[in-house]
Design an enzyme around this catalytic site. Sequence first.
Site, PDB file in Angstrom:
ATOM      1  N   LYS A 166      37.446  41.332  51.239  1.00 29.84           N
ATOM      2  CA  LYS A 166      38.331  41.150  52.386  1.00 29.84           C
ATOM      3  C   LYS A 166      37.546  41.325  53.675  1.00 29.84           C
ATOM      4  O   LYS A 166      36.637  42.160  53.726  1.00 29.84           O
ATOM      5  CB  LYS A 166      39.483  42.166  52.327  1.00 29.84           C
ATOM      6  CG  LYS A 166      40.420  41.991  51.149  1.00 29.84           C
ATOM      7  CD  LYS A 166      41.225  40.713  51.219  1.00 29.84           C
ATOM      8  CE  LYS A 166      42.217  40.596  50.083  1.00 29.84           C
ATOM      9  NZ  LYS A 166      42.999  39.348  50.130  1.00 29.84           N
ATOM     10  N   LYS A 168      39.611  37.676  53.497  1.00 30.91           N
ATOM     11  CA  LYS A 168      39.420  36.619  52.507  1.00 30.91           C
ATOM     12  C   LYS A 168      38.560  35.480  53.040  1.00 30.91           C
ATOM     13  O   LYS A 168      37.889  34.801  52.269  1.00 30.91           O
ATOM     14  CB  LYS A 168      40.758  36.092  52.005  1.00 30.91           C
ATOM     15  CG  LYS A 168      41.602  35.347  53.028  1.00 30.91           C
ATOM     16  CD  LYS A 168      42.740  34.572  52.365  1.00 30.91           C
ATOM     17  CE  LYS A 168      43.660  35.460  51.588  1.00 30.91           C
ATOM     18  NZ  LYS A 168      44.749  34.696  50.943  1.00 30.91           N
ATOM     19  N   LYS A 191      35.855  40.022  42.690  1.00 26.80           N
ATOM     20  CA  LYS A 191      36.117  38.592  42.587  1.00 26.80           C
ATOM     21  C   LYS A 191      36.067  37.947  43.964  1.00 26.80           C
ATOM     22  O   LYS A 191      36.430  38.559  44.966  1.00 26.80           O
ATOM     23  CB  LYS A 191      37.483  38.315  41.951  1.00 26.80           C
ATOM     24  CG  LYS A 191      38.677  38.740  42.801  1.00 26.80           C
ATOM     25  CD  LYS A 191      40.014  38.361  42.160  1.00 26.80           C
ATOM     26  CE  LYS A 191      40.452  36.951  42.417  1.00 26.80           C
ATOM     27  NZ  LYS A 191      40.840  36.680  43.824  1.00 26.80           N
ATOM     28  N   ASP A 193      37.802  35.833  46.612  1.00 25.89           N
ATOM     29  CA  ASP A 193      39.182  35.424  46.851  1.00 25.89           C
ATOM     30  C   ASP A 193      39.233  33.912  46.641  1.00 25.89           C
ATOM     31  O   ASP A 193      38.223  33.217  46.787  1.00 25.89           O
ATOM     32  CB  ASP A 193      39.632  35.808  48.260  1.00 25.89           C
ATOM     33  CG  ASP A 193      41.118  36.132  48.320  1.00 25.89           C
ATOM     34  OD1 ASP A 193      41.842  35.705  47.404  1.00 25.89           O
ATOM     35  OD2 ASP A 193      41.547  36.804  49.261  1.00 25.89           O
ATOM     36  N   HIS A 287      42.734  31.930  38.140  1.00 23.33           N
ATOM     37  CA  HIS A 287      43.544  32.291  39.299  1.00 23.33           C
ATOM     38  C   HIS A 287      44.675  31.282  39.412  1.00 23.33           C
ATOM     39  O   HIS A 287      44.474  30.096  39.203  1.00 23.33           O
ATOM     40  CB  HIS A 287      42.704  32.320  40.579  1.00 23.33           C
ATOM     41  CG  HIS A 287      43.354  33.094  41.680  1.00 23.33           C
ATOM     42  ND1 HIS A 287      44.399  32.587  42.416  1.00 23.33           N
ATOM     43  CD2 HIS A 287      43.137  34.346  42.155  1.00 23.33           C
ATOM     44  CE1 HIS A 287      44.793  33.489  43.299  1.00 23.33           C
ATOM     45  NE2 HIS A 287      44.048  34.567  43.165  1.00 23.33           N
ATOM     46  N   ARG A 288      45.874  31.757  39.749  1.00 24.49           N
ATOM     47  CA  ARG A 288      47.060  30.894  39.697  1.00 24.49           C
ATOM     48  C   ARG A 288      47.642  30.588  41.076  1.00 24.49           C
ATOM     49  O   ARG A 288      48.836  30.313  41.199  1.00 24.49           O
ATOM     50  CB  ARG A 288      48.124  31.527  38.805  1.00 24.49           C
ATOM     51  CG  ARG A 288      48.558  32.916  39.254  1.00 24.49           C
ATOM     52  CD  ARG A 288      49.631  33.529  38.369  1.00 24.49           C
ATOM     53  NE  ARG A 288      50.176  34.720  39.010  1.00 24.49           N
ATOM     54  CZ  ARG A 288      51.277  35.353  38.625  1.00 24.49           C
ATOM     55  NH1 ARG A 288      51.940  34.911  37.569  1.00 24.49           N
ATOM     56  NH2 ARG A 288      51.718  36.410  39.267  1.00 24.49           N
ATOM     57  N   HIS A 321      45.857  36.093  36.352  1.00 27.50           N
ATOM     58  CA  HIS A 321      46.661  36.952  37.216  1.00 27.50           C
ATOM     59  C   HIS A 321      48.117  36.904  36.760  1.00 27.50           C
ATOM     60  O   HIS A 321      48.661  35.834  36.483  1.00 27.50           O
ATOM     61  CB  HIS A 321      46.526  36.509  38.670  1.00 27.50           C
ATOM     62  CG  HIS A 321      45.180  36.803  39.240  1.00 27.50           C
ATOM     63  ND1 HIS A 321      44.955  37.823  40.140  1.00 27.50           N
ATOM     64  CD2 HIS A 321      43.967  36.242  39.005  1.00 27.50           C
ATOM     65  CE1 HIS A 321      43.666  37.863  40.452  1.00 27.50           C
ATOM     66  NE2 HIS A 321      43.047  36.904  39.769  1.00 27.50           N
ATOM     67  N   SER A 368      47.019  42.000  40.636  1.00 28.71           N
ATOM     68  CA  SER A 368      46.594  41.940  42.036  1.00 28.71           C
ATOM     69  C   SER A 368      47.790  41.629  42.921  1.00 28.71           C
ATOM     70  O   SER A 368      48.788  41.068  42.471  1.00 28.71           O
ATOM     71  CB  SER A 368      45.517  40.862  42.223  1.00 28.71           C
ATOM     72  OG  SER A 368      46.038  39.582  41.947  1.00 28.71           O
TER      73      SER A 368
END
Length: 459
Positions: A166, A168, A191, A193, A287-288, A321, A368
């Site tokens: 962060k 991001k 990870k 972002d 990641h969704r 996620h 998350s």
Amino acid sequence: MDQSARYADLSLKEEDLIAGGKHILVAYKMKPKAGHGYLEASAHFAAESSTGTNVEVSTTDDFTKGVDALVYYIDEATEDMRIAYPMDLFDRNVTDGRMMLVSVLTLIIGNNQGMGDIEHAKIHDIYFPERAIQLFDGPSKDISDMWRILGRPIENGGYIAGTIIKPKLGLRPEPFAAAAYQFWLGGDFIKNDEPQGNQVFCPLKKVLPLVYDSMKRAQDETGQAKLFSMNITADDHYEMMARADFGLETFGPDADKLAFLVDGFVGGPGMITTARRQYPNQYLHYHRAGHGMITSPSAKRGYTAFVLAKISRLQGASGIHVGTMGYGKMEGEGDDRNIAYMIERDEAQGPVYFQKWYGMKPTTPIISGGMNALRLPGFFENLGHGNVINTAGGGSYGHIDSPAAGAISLKQAYECWKAGADPIEFAKEHKEFARAFESFPKDADAIFPGWREKLGVHK
């Protein structure tokens, strides 16, 4: 045209369809538009989703009718509609004969989403027979591989404390790598972002070597292995592979500590399968981003987050996620733990169907979205275990002392829950966890009223 005589058979029993092993079963919440009968609309839905159209055609033969999708259960009052799709309907790879998710989705959630006689239809559960499970890749790596790298037991290896760099977007290469180093001094997993990749102000070929240098320095300083999930998402699969190959080259002897993150919802099934097949030795991080447009409880079309997670396991996602089950900032509720159970267990009960996975490797629940050390004990209590990856961005970089202290506070929150300790009492003996109360005072006030007096912070 009423097609219920051909595309509906309400005498079929679900247990017989499951025992036969020749159908993928799909449970929808469906409402027809006014003026259309429920069975008639359901049959039209099944026709459009398989072999039919809105009129009879002269080219249909008996074989064609043998692969019709069939409505086998309806309940208009609850909007429940269930359809059995013969396995032979779905496209297979020319190269290896395996199934492809794009074909499944094209039929079960394709043109039927725009039918004129359907008000809405949303998939709430899906059942895959053993043969279908065998014809999908499934994960090649799972959380046990992460535990092994971290030097933990490969069964019940516990909580993996992670973060998201962060802010991001907006960090240049040197500050980005410095942020990674600061977290890794206390945490396990970082990870990208989902928007981070190869921005003009932070080129991949400049930042990634610096990130790897941060990893090595943190490993040397702590004596502990570290993990990084690199975003390889791109429109073009060759671009994806170019990024992945550069990552493997950069990390060299530590390549096993490099996961590949793919934005699987916006990128589509082909992106996940490409990563799974081209890089079977890497942990595939699904990641969704964007899923809420159809999975949100407020959306009446598409499919649920439960269904998304389930099909991600089929495709080969090592982890996906799954939100925060009502304990973070995103939409969710405690019952969402069933999403985690479905993807991490060899058999589990869904909203409608009991699914067996027949030995397919599990997919890790990745937690998350607004999590910090204060929210974690309740989260673990709801889930019933801590065998997850948690990426807490604000929960780490928002800690009053440092990102490393934020990471340590996350681990201490897990230890607090695991020990069955009272969080306030535990905080008195664990500085980083105690300082999380001061770091996130609004959460502390809501979850632990009176904490200031109990921890002496008011003095």
